[in-house]
Design a protein around this motif. Structure first.
Motif, PDB file in Angstrom:
ATOM      1  N   LYS A  37       0.826  -1.209   0.000  1.00 31.60           N
ATOM      2  CA  LYS A  37       0.000   0.000   0.000  1.00 31.60           C
ATOM      3  C   LYS A  37       0.860   1.259   0.000  1.00 31.60           C
ATOM      4  O   LYS A  37       1.850   1.336   0.721  1.00 31.60           O
ATOM      5  CB  LYS A  37      -0.924  -0.007   1.216  1.00 31.60           C
ATOM      6  N   PHE A  75      -3.556   2.425  -1.082  1.00 30.70           N
ATOM      7  CA  PHE A  75      -3.948   1.128  -1.637  1.00 30.70           C
ATOM      8  C   PHE A  75      -2.772   0.519  -2.392  1.00 30.70           C
ATOM      9  O   PHE A  75      -1.793   1.188  -2.719  1.00 30.70           O
ATOM     10  CB  PHE A  75      -5.174   1.251  -2.540  1.00 30.70           C
ATOM     11  N   MET A  80      -5.446  -2.869  -7.004  1.00 30.58           N
ATOM     12  CA  MET A  80      -6.567  -1.968  -7.295  1.00 30.58           C
ATOM     13  C   MET A  80      -6.787  -1.847  -8.801  1.00 30.58           C
ATOM     14  O   MET A  80      -7.927  -1.739  -9.262  1.00 30.58           O
ATOM     15  CB  MET A  80      -6.317  -0.592  -6.666  1.00 30.58           C
ATOM     16  N   ARG A 111     -14.882   7.784   4.066  1.00 24.11           N
ATOM     17  CA  ARG A 111     -14.531   6.861   2.993  1.00 24.11           C
ATOM     18  C   ARG A 111     -14.744   7.517   1.639  1.00 24.11           C
ATOM     19  O   ARG A 111     -15.362   8.581   1.533  1.00 24.11           O
ATOM     20  CB  ARG A 111     -15.377   5.583   3.101  1.00 24.11           C
ATOM     21  N   VAL A 158     -10.996  -5.851  -2.308  1.00 23.80           N
ATOM     22  CA  VAL A 158     -11.603  -4.735  -1.571  1.00 23.80           C
ATOM     23  C   VAL A 158     -11.644  -5.052  -0.076  1.00 23.80           C
ATOM     24  O   VAL A 158     -11.339  -4.197   0.765  1.00 23.80           O
ATOM     25  CB  VAL A 158     -13.006  -4.405  -2.125  1.00 23.80           C
ATOM     26  N   HIS A 161      -8.475  -4.408   1.599  1.00 18.84           N
ATOM     27  CA  HIS A 161      -8.234  -2.973   1.798  1.00 18.84           C
ATOM     28  C   HIS A 161      -9.188  -2.372   2.836  1.00 18.84           C
ATOM     29  O   HIS A 161      -9.279  -1.160   2.966  1.00 18.84           O
ATOM     30  CB  HIS A 161      -8.380  -2.224   0.466  1.00 18.84           C
ATOM     31  N   GLY A 163     -12.424  -2.308   2.781  1.00 17.26           N
ATOM     32  CA  GLY A 163     -13.547  -1.632   2.135  1.00 17.26           C
ATOM     33  C   GLY A 163     -14.729  -2.567   2.000  1.00 17.26           C
ATOM     34  O   GLY A 163     -14.700  -3.708   2.474  1.00 17.26           O
ATOM     35  N   LEU A 182     -13.316   2.700  -0.170  1.00 13.09           N
ATOM     36  CA  LEU A 182     -11.970   2.652   0.385  1.00 13.09           C
ATOM     37  C   LEU A 182     -11.926   3.641   1.540  1.00 13.09           C
ATOM     38  O   LEU A 182     -12.460   4.754   1.420  1.00 13.09           O
ATOM     39  CB  LEU A 182     -10.930   3.054  -0.677  1.00 13.09           C
TER      40      LEU A 182
END
Length: 195
Positions: A37, A75, A80, A111, A158, A161, A163, A182
């Motif tokens: 990330k 990320f 991604m 977010r 996702v 991450h 999310g 995210l």
């Protein structure tokens, strides 16, 4: 012979993609993927995904709407990009030529909401959540090639991450929308000489 060679090449590419998807899914589920990330702008990874899927999008129109004031997000750019590639490919696969694919994002509380929308036939009612299961497809016994791993990989990435991801039919007209979030996090301060 040229047609036969092209057909063989197409099948080889599909088989290769399937093997990569299966390996990626196994790695993601086993927790063996270490996220690399970094704080970066979303538009760069969107641009890379659009370039990577240019041939798939050749017969579609694309609109990107990313606000200029969208903050940096933390990320893994490679993963991604895979999320965007899978969502873009999915939209192109299930919509007729000439359809519009829209990529957008907006900040919401803590977010960022990112969406990939199309104006195709939409999703089968009641199956929106099932689409993210392994080997699940929007249309049973569809003539459209695929085995139903693309969206499962999207969800795994996702989730990694921190999310959320979901699918819905558009309320503003025909078509489907895939949305993922995210977390905003706290980007590092820029050095004063860059300000």
């Amino acid at each position: 012979q040229a047609e036969l060679a092209q057909a063989i090449r197409g099948e080889a590419m599909r088989t290769s993609a399937l093997v990569h998807n299966l390996l990626d899914m196994a790695r993601l589920q086993s927790g063996q993927v270490t996220l690399k990330k970094e704080w970066q702008p979303l538009e760069e990874v969107v641009g890379a995904a659009l370039q990577a899927r240019a041939s798939v999008l050749a017969q579609h129109r694309v609109r990107v709407d990313l606000p200029a004031d969208l903050p940096l997000l933390e990320f893994d750019a490679v993963l991604m990009e895979r999320v965007f590639c899978n969502l873009i490919e999915n939209a192109a696969k299930y919509t007729p030529p000439g359809s519009l694919i829209e990529i957008g994002a907006r900040r919401e509380a803590e977010r960022v909401l990112v969406s990939v929308s199309d104006n195709g036939p939409g999703l089968p009612p009641g199956k929106e959540a099932d689409l993210f299961e392994k080997f699940s497809r929007g249309q049973d016994e569809s003539a459209i090639p695929g085995v139903g791993l693309g969206l499962a990989i999207v969800r795994a990435i996702v989730d990694a991450h921190k999310g959320k991801v979901w699918a819905e039919n558009r309320s503003d007209g025909p078509g489907a929308r895939f949305v993922f979030t995210l977390p905003l996090g706290q980007p590092p301060a820029l050095p004063t000489e860059l300000l």
